[in-house]
Design a protein around this motif. Sequence first.
Motif, mmCIF file in Angstrom:
data_model
loop_
_atom_site.group_PDB
_atom_site.id
_atom_site.type_symbol
_atom_site.label_atom_id
_atom_site.label_comp_id
_atom_site.label_asym_id
_atom_site.label_seq_id
_atom_site.Cartn_x
_atom_site.Cartn_y
_atom_site.Cartn_z
ATOM 1 N N ARG A 1 -8.742 2.528 0.646
ATOM 2 C CA ARG A 1 -7.799 1.821 -0.223
ATOM 3 C C ARG A 1 -8.364 1.746 -1.631
ATOM 4 O O ARG A 1 -9.504 1.292 -1.804
ATOM 5 C CB ARG A 1 -7.581 0.382 0.270
ATOM 6 C CG ARG A 1 -6.493 0.197 1.315
ATOM 7 C CD ARG A 1 -6.863 0.643 2.678
ATOM 8 N NE ARG A 1 -5.863 0.150 3.643
ATOM 9 C CZ ARG A 1 -5.350 0.866 4.610
ATOM 10 N NH1 ARG A 1 -5.721 2.107 4.821
ATOM 11 N NH2 ARG A 1 -4.457 0.338 5.433
ATOM 12 N N VAL B 1 -3.691 4.940 -0.922
ATOM 13 C CA VAL B 1 -4.378 5.194 0.348
ATOM 14 C C VAL B 1 -4.722 6.674 0.397
ATOM 15 O O VAL B 1 -3.837 7.529 0.279
ATOM 16 C CB VAL B 1 -3.520 4.785 1.560
ATOM 17 C CG1 VAL B 1 -4.252 5.124 2.861
ATOM 18 C CG2 VAL B 1 -3.196 3.298 1.517
ATOM 19 N N THR C 1 0.860 -1.196 0.000
ATOM 20 C CA THR C 1 0.000 0.000 0.000
ATOM 21 C C THR C 1 0.887 1.235 0.000
ATOM 22 O O THR C 1 2.071 1.159 0.326
ATOM 23 C CB THR C 1 -0.871 0.087 1.264
ATOM 24 O OG1 THR C 1 0.009 0.114 2.396
ATOM 25 C CG2 THR C 1 -1.835 -1.073 1.380
#
Length: 483
Positions: free
Chosen positions: A463, A452, A434
């Motif tokens: 997300r 994010v 991420t």
Amino acid sequence: HRNRGVDHAPCAPFPLPRRLSLGAASAAYQVEGAWDSDGKGPSVWDTFSRVPGTTFMGSNGDVAVDHYHRLEEDLDLMKQMGLTAYRFSVSWPRLFPTGRAPLNPAGLAFYDRLVDGLLARGIEPVLTLYHWDLPQALQEEYGGWEDRRILDDFEHYCVTLYRHFADRVTYWVSLNEQNFNLTNAYLLGAHPPAVQDRRRFFNANHIASLANARAIRAFRRHVPKGQIGPSFAYSPAYPLTCAPADLLAFDNAEEFCNHWWLDVYCHGRYPRVALRWLEQQGEAPVILPGDMALLAEARPDFVGVNYYYTLTYTDNPLGGETLHRINHSGQKGTTPASGVPGLYKTAANPHLETSNWDWAIDPSGLRLALRRLTSRYDLPLMITENGLGEFDTLTAERVVDEYRIAYLKAHLIACQQAMADGVRLLGYCAWSFTDLLSWLNGYQKRYGFVYVERDEQGGTLRRIPKASFHWYRQVIASQGESL
Ligand code: BGP
């Protein structure tokens, strides 16, 4: 910014290693958040990031991307992407709030959920023992890496994890980027404890090398079937020209910036030329009886390679350029030359494009890195980090990061070429899964496959898979044949 300077010569399909394959990476401080939840103690980064002027716009990991509370969602995204390995780090002060016993059971329970969640989804865990978040208590008690008391505390922390996870985790990383972290901590004053002192640097670094060796020695007893190695921030050196003075500068840079650590990890000795130079300067580390024997005993199973860029060097006479911090703003072209007078200084490479943070984009440099390490140390390698930090934009729920796809694709081709050259590659973990907090660059420098939604002030933490997420899923599904 666009990445074009890439050699797309055809080569054999990517032969995936048997156990480890294509994964992604993170580090506790950069993703977890929950900085003081469920009994976690403060780390040196929790303290340092609160000092005004230390990080980009005062950003910190208090919340980060809240991975601690969104674990299941993140694991499901990994599964959706088909990741076959996930490299993460354990936060020492989450396990031991004061650096040593008593253990915080809630901290250990989080990593149980993480490891079990990975295994349940068919994802190989790669556990990093130390990714810079030293317990603040140990910094205060004895100065952290500057005192040999850390050797027992670090070994005890490692053995706790070995005992608990030996049956579930095969691949372990000991110290992450000891070279980059301690250079910033003790030479540039840019990481905690923000010191600028060459003697203290070489001593703290020697103690960290001993800690690495103790961790590996204990590993042999507790995880006999596992594999362990350090992750090294490897920026292969180039000479700016073929002028002999530039060749010497390049050689100095390899000795002082790379072999200084790698020779210790893999051969248990300091490079002689560099050590002699430091002795003459009165800067060599204090080496006690038994130290070198310990270092020699701890040859790793593999070398973890964190590769982002190559560095180009030129002559730097006495009285010349000193060390300067790298670009932390994303304003292209603001990185100053940096060096050690009498040894080397950096120069822009006219053959390479750079990112907005002035990092040279050089897939051939990765092939070269893997080949140099293989020839010099003859160990299997694992790419524990490689990726592109850039500004991304979310438009109509999409992030079209084709520049990141181009970067990763070119570097995966370089891996194929290196493997064809004879390099033994255990796996490839892209940085990062991420988006996450960049230590000194805030949230605007993004690396993730998953966007994010947050910035330096905060955000929804939603997300959103980027274009690179879907591209990497295909790469993994085709066993690397469809790049
Ligand atoms: C390495 C670190 C990572 C990560 C990466 C990207 O040095 O091990 O934790 O941060 O670099 O660097 P940056 O965030 O400075 O762009």
